[in-house]
Scaffold this active site. Structure first.
Site, mmCIF file in Angstrom:
data_model
loop_
_atom_site.group_PDB
_atom_site.id
_atom_site.type_symbol
_atom_site.label_atom_id
_atom_site.label_comp_id
_atom_site.label_asym_id
_atom_site.label_seq_id
_atom_site.Cartn_x
_atom_site.Cartn_y
_atom_site.Cartn_z
ATOM 1 N N LYS A 51 -25.960 -28.355 20.173
ATOM 2 C CA LYS A 51 -25.304 -28.903 21.373
ATOM 3 C C LYS A 51 -24.454 -27.824 22.040
ATOM 4 O O LYS A 51 -24.469 -27.659 23.267
ATOM 5 C CB LYS A 51 -24.430 -30.111 21.001
ATOM 6 C CG LYS A 51 -25.250 -31.348 20.666
ATOM 7 C CD LYS A 51 -24.430 -32.428 19.983
ATOM 8 C CE LYS A 51 -25.347 -33.552 19.503
ATOM 9 N NZ LYS A 51 -24.666 -34.523 18.645
ATOM 10 N N GLN A 95 -19.055 -35.933 16.028
ATOM 11 C CA GLN A 95 -20.357 -35.963 15.350
ATOM 12 C C GLN A 95 -20.366 -37.001 14.229
ATOM 13 O O GLN A 95 -19.457 -37.058 13.402
ATOM 14 C CB GLN A 95 -20.675 -34.563 14.799
ATOM 15 C CG GLN A 95 -22.055 -34.440 14.194
ATOM 16 C CD GLN A 95 -23.184 -34.676 15.194
ATOM 17 O OE1 GLN A 95 -23.140 -34.201 16.323
ATOM 18 N NE2 GLN A 95 -24.197 -35.432 14.783
ATOM 19 N N ASP A 118 -21.220 -40.063 24.710
ATOM 20 C CA ASP A 118 -22.162 -40.671 23.765
ATOM 21 C C ASP A 118 -22.440 -42.132 24.120
ATOM 22 O O ASP A 118 -23.413 -42.710 23.652
ATOM 23 C CB ASP A 118 -21.570 -40.628 22.341
ATOM 24 C CG ASP A 118 -22.195 -39.546 21.483
ATOM 25 O OD1 ASP A 118 -23.256 -39.022 21.865
ATOM 26 O OD2 ASP A 118 -21.617 -39.232 20.417
#
Ligand code: NAP
Length: 296
Positions: A51, A95, A118
């Site tokens: 990422k 994460q 997200d």
């Protein structure tokens, strides 16, 4: 049979990102993404690295926060709060999965919904259900929908069966497919581990989204002739004799299912590249929306 290439579509999304980044740069703005990792799980580390790399390749501002496994809930919350306040950061991602002593749901709720790229914050889940376009949609289902649109698959009126009901993939996927508009307007069934006679249900489907997490679970008996199959699964299976000793396979038994399909995504090279591309797109959207807020 059409093979839907996520690699090709993701590149198109990234090209749009470059265009948007250039437009923001002309206004003196640079989208910024912060990725927070707690602990040293190798798979999570690899995801965070990719990422960060994708952000840098595109010219986004990228902050990679790697915290020790001993980080407490309070310390992590303090980091999230600092990122919430940081005007150079438009997207924040913690994460998953964090170490077991961390209350992940509480961390997600602490992220400013306007920076929740997200799409896991309850405000964004609600916005998806409400079809509010200012919300952030989880990247993987958003990528699946984009694949269907780009491949020219008509979802309107189609019978779509989503196998899996997770908050990351299955549930938001179902909401996207039933929403009004392009890539939506489908008649949606959501199946899961308690579903009775799954093959009978999936055989009704014009479109199957497989998000189960079991290698080669969807076989030819699950699929009718001419169906479209989107394989979200990424599963590690042993592959003796290969350099790594394992390979990645989907939730769909590709070799037996593909010949029956009108279109199918491969693994790798299908949904995977779309997820990270949509994360970049969501971060840019967060920056654009922050700018609109500033100008009010
Ligand atoms: P998850 O949270 O484990 O959810 C799996 C879902 O599958 C659950 O709803 C479960 O039902 C259902 N399921 C399990 N066994 C089943 C069975 N025998 N029959 C019918 N349904 C069954 O997994 P996830 O996070 O959604 O991920 C799913 C897959 O997608 C994984 O392979 C993951 O690695 C992959 N993934 C890929 C990407 C990407 O970027 N391509 C991103 C995210 C995830 P219950 O709810 O009843 O337990």
């Amino acid at each position: 049979m059409q093979i839907i290439s996520g690699t090709v579509v993701a590149e198109k999304v990234l090209e749009e990102c470059r265009r948007d980044i250039a437009a923001l740069a002309a206004l003196g703005k640079k989208p910024g993404l912060a990725v927070v990792l707690v602990g040293d799980d190798p798979a999570s580390r690899a995801y965070v690295r990719s990422k960060d790399k994708k952000c840098r390749d595109l010219g986004l501002h990228s902050v990679k926060l790697e915290l020790p496994v001993t980080t407490t809930q309070a310390e992590l919350l303090a980091h999230v709060e600092a990122l919430n306040q940081d005007p150079t950061i438009h997207g924040i991602l913690v994460q998953s999965p964090p170490p077991p002593h961390i209350d992940e749901a509480a961390i997600v709720r602490a992220i400013d919904p306007a920076k929740d790229v997200d799409g896991f914050h309850p405000v964004n889940v609600a916005k998806l259900a409400l079809e509010d376009p200012t919300g952030f949609v989880p990247c993987t289902p958003l990528g699946c929908q984009r694949l269907l649109i780009e491949a020219g698959i008509e979802t309107k009126g189609a019978n779509a069966v989503v196998v899996g009901r997770s908050m990351i993939v299955g549930k938001p996927m179902a909401l996207l497919l039933m929403a009004k508009g392009p890539g939506g307007d489908a008649t949606v069934t959501v199946a899961h581990s308690r579903t009775r006679d799954l093959p009978a249900i999936t055989r009704q489907a014009d479109i199957i989204i497989a998000a189960i997490g079991r290698p080669h679970f969807i076989t030819a008996e699950h699929v009718k002739e001419g169906a479209v199959v989107i394989d979200v699964g990424i599963n590690r299976v042993e592959a003796p004799g290969t350099e790594k000793g394992y390979k990645l396979v989907g939730d769909v038994a590709y070799d037996e299912v593909a010949p029956k399909c009108r279109a199918i995504t491969p693994v790798p090279g299908g949904v995977g590249p779309m997820t990270i591309a949509m994360l970049m797109a969501n971060t840019i959207k967060a920056c654009q929306q922050a700018r609109s807020e500033e100008r009010r």
